[in-house]
Design an enzyme around this catalytic site. Structure first.
Site, short mmCIF file in Angstrom:
data_model
loop_
_atom_site.label_atom_id
_atom_site.label_comp_id
_atom_site.label_asym_id
_atom_site.label_seq_id
_atom_site.Cartn_x
_atom_site.Cartn_y
_atom_site.Cartn_z
NE ARG A 46 -3.48 0.05 2.74
CZ ARG A 46 -3.98 0.28 3.94
NH1 ARG A 46 -3.89 -0.63 4.89
NH2 ARG A 46 -4.56 1.42 4.21
CG HIS A 63 -8.07 6.17 11.57
ND1 HIS A 63 -9.14 5.94 10.72
CD2 HIS A 63 -8.60 6.32 12.81
CE1 HIS A 63 -10.27 5.95 11.43
NE2 HIS A 63 -9.96 6.19 12.69
#
Ligand code: BJW
Length: 258
Positions: free
Chosen positions: A72, A121
């Site tokens: 990612r 986050h």
């Protein structure tokens, strides 16, 4: 909900004194970064993102989870901010008391020109020691995320902490973990004080982040939602703009400050 004319939405934004822009994975979708609840594709198709993004998954199979995050990270590095991220920087330049709060772990807001983005986050680019949060970790990027993917998903051993030799983990917030306190406090304060909150590209189902637009609405702000799909936030949004972030946000900005 009454039908709201486009010029009325533009006027609401233009007249706002304090704006919060609250973003989720949908803002980065048109940059080629998959949303969190999209099905995983390619070699990751047989995994579930919600099961990989946990401390339990990391402890059970660190190489699998670290490999997924490396893949990612490489993908985000190749992505560019889109016209939705850029429209947000225009809002910030027009309304100085603007706050961008994101649930995303990418750096596309920063690269678009929003250096003070509040990350609820964490970040793909801030790995840390599993044993001591005070031990930061630096390590080289893998050469090519996709090309290096082996058949079973891209398994890569996480590095060891240079201070204590424990495993390094992604610097993100997994389910069941506390959000960074300073970020959450700053986000809640901005939501309480704003007069318009734009919620963009989030499913609005992950808490406590999903409280942020609700705090704004209950504090009297007008909530404007940009999302191609209905979400649980439809009920608190005064205005629901059904469309993609990269299309709707530039149109809204152009209408507000033409
Ligand atoms: C477009 C578009 C386009 C597409 N343009 N839009 C209250 C009730 C129930 C449960 C809980 C609760 N409070 C806490 C919980 C538990 C849990 C939770 O919320 N669970 C729910 C799923 C039920 N929350 C937690 O565990 C949190 N921690 C916690 O509560 O700790 C308590 C504690 C306190 C003190 C000490 C210890 C513990 C932590 C939550 C962490 C979330 N982490 C993740 C992973 C980050 C790392 C990673 O990326 O790998 O964050 S989960 C994932 O969801 C990620 C995202 O930031 C987050 C939100 O997702 P988002 O951004 O909304 O994306 P999607 O994919 O869901 O939606 C995309 C949207 O875009 C869709 O609507 C599309 O339509 C739209 N879209 N294309 C515009 N072009």
């Amino acid at each position: 909900m009454e039908e709201v004319l486009p010029h009325r939405v533009a006027q609401l934004l233009r007249d706002a004194r304090r704006v919060v822009i609250f973003t989720g994975a949908g803002i980065s979708a048109e940059s080629g970064v998959p949303t969190f609840r999209d099905d995983l594709t390619g070699l990751w198709a047989r995994f579930d993102a919600q099961q990989l993004a946990t401390a339990e998954a990391f402890h059970a199979d660190p190489d699998l989870v670290w490999g997924w995050y490396e893949w990612r990270r490489a993908r985000v590095r190749r992505a560019e901010p889109n016209s939705g991220h850029l429209a947000i920087t225009t809002i910030e330049s027009r309304i100085p008391d603007s706050t961008v709060i994101t649930q995303n772990v990418d750096d596309l807001h920063e690269r678009a020109g929003t250096p003070a983005t509040i990350h609820l986050h964490g970040s793909l680019f801030a790995p840390r020691c599993t044993a001591a949060a005070a031990h930061p970790a630096t390590f080289p990027d893998q050469p090519d995320g996709e090309a290096a993917e082996p058949h079973e998903g891209r398994r890569i051993s996480p590095p060891r902490c240079a201070s204590c030799r424990e495993l390094v983990r992604p610097g993100v917030v997994w389910f069941g973990e506390a959000l960074p306190e300073a970020a959450l406090t700053a986000a809640a304060e901005a939501a309480t004080a704003c007069d318009v909150l734009l919620t963009v590209g989030t499913s609005g189902v992950v808490y406590p982040a999903a409280e942020i637009p609700r705090i704004a609405a209950s504090s009297g702000a007008t909530v404007i939602q940009v999302n191609p799909q209905p979400t649980p936030l439809d009920r608190i949004a005064a205005i629901n703009l059904r469309g993609s972030a990269a299309q709707v946000l530039p149109t809204l900005v152009a209408a507000a400050w033409r």
